[in-house]
Design an enzyme around this catalytic site. Sequence first.
Site, PDB file in Angstrom:
ATOM      1  N   ARG A  92     153.600   1.275 -16.627  1.00 42.06           N
ATOM      2  CA  ARG A  92     152.503   2.187 -16.288  1.00 42.06           C
ATOM      3  C   ARG A  92     152.954   3.640 -16.411  1.00 42.06           C
ATOM      4  NH1 ARG A  92     150.475   3.802 -10.949  1.00 42.06           N
ATOM      5  NH2 ARG A  92     148.297   4.405 -11.110  1.00 42.06           N
ATOM      6  N   ASP A 152     135.444   1.906  -8.831  1.00 36.45           N
ATOM      7  CA  ASP A 152     135.982   1.077  -7.749  1.00 36.45           C
ATOM      8  C   ASP A 152     134.958   0.962  -6.619  1.00 36.45           C
ATOM      9  OD1 ASP A 152     138.798   0.894  -8.825  1.00 36.45           O
ATOM     10  OD2 ASP A 152     138.664   3.045  -8.560  1.00 36.45           O
ATOM     11  N   HIS A 179     142.935   6.146  -7.894  1.00 37.87           N
ATOM     12  CA  HIS A 179     142.343   5.103  -8.739  1.00 37.87           C
ATOM     13  C   HIS A 179     143.504   4.236  -9.203  1.00 37.87           C
ATOM     14  CE1 HIS A 179     140.033   2.941 -11.674  1.00 37.87           C
ATOM     15  NE2 HIS A 179     140.776   3.398 -12.670  1.00 37.87           N
TER      16      HIS A 179
END
Length: 324
Positions: A92, A152, A179
Site C-alpha cells: 500500500r 464508506d 478512508h
Amino acid sequence: MGKNKNKNKIVVVGAGNVGEAIAYTLMLRKQASDIVLVDLNEDRAKGSALDIAHATAFFRQIKVRKGGYEECEDAAIIVITAGMARKPGQTRLDLAKSNVAIVRSITRNIMKYAENPILIVVSNPVDISTYVACQESGLPSERVIGTGTTLDTARFRYLISEELGADVCDVNAYILGEHGDSQVPVWSSATIAGEPVDQFRKAMGCKEELNHEALGERARDSGAEVIQLKGATFYGIAMMTSRIAEAILSDGNTVLPVSHVLGEEFPSYRGIAFSLPCVINGKGIQRVLDIPMDEAEKKKMEDSAETLREFLTKALEAPKKAAS
C-alpha cells in the site's frame, strides 16, 4: 488566467473506469452543462466522451467531450481521478508513493491554467492525494475536497437499513477518519428518522442485537468484496463524487463526510486530510461539524489520525539514493 468561470463546467482528469463513471453520473445529475475528460490516453478520453454524448439526444442538452488541461482555465470544478491501481505484490505504501507523484504532476498542470478552482480529489489513497493536491496547488484547504469517507458512510447506511428493514434515506450515520482500515463508525449519534438506531431496532420488534463491530467491519471491507467479485469499484465512488459536485454547483449547504486538510480548530487532526462531516456549498467547504461522539469513538478517531499521519510521512519520503 483570469478568464470568467463557466459555473456549470466540470473537468475530469482521468478517463479510466472511475473517471468515465463520474462523467456519466455527472450527466445524469443534471447540474453540469459541460463535462470535459482529460487523459494521457486521448483515444480513451475521446471514446468515453463519445459513448456518453451519443445518448444525450434522448436525455438533455449537454456537452461531453475530450479536452486538455487548458480546459481547466474556466472550469467551476476539477475532479482528479488518475492514479495507478495496486499491482500484485505491491505494498500500500509503494502504491501511495507512485500516486503521490501522479497527483503532484496533475495538480501542477491544472494550476498552469486554473485560478482559484475547486478540486475534488478521488485518487487513492485519497487522504494522501488530497493533502498533496492541497499543498501543490496552494489553494485554501476548503477548496480541495477529497471524497474521503463518503462512500464508506453510504455503505454503512445501506447495511444498517438492510439489517433493520428501514428506508436507507432515513438512516443518518457516519464513518469518519481515514478512508482506510482505521476508519471509525460513529454509532453513538447514529439515528433512523431521528431515533437512535438501537431504540428503533427494539421498537420494530427486532429480537437480535445489532452487532455494531461486525457491521462496521462489513462496511469497511465492502470495497474489497466488490473488487473480489468484479475486479474493481467505480459506480459507488462515481455517485459520491457527483453528489459532492452537485452540492457545490447548487450551493446546497449539503452535509457530507469529506476529507480536507484540517487546521488549528481540530488540534488532534491538524495538518492531515481527514474526514469529518462538512457543509459544502459554492465556496467549497463552508464549515466543519463537530458531531457528538462517546469517549471510545474519540479515542479511535485520534488513533486513526495518528495512523494516517505516520502513513503520510512515509508516503512523502523521497526515494533513497542507491549507495555509491
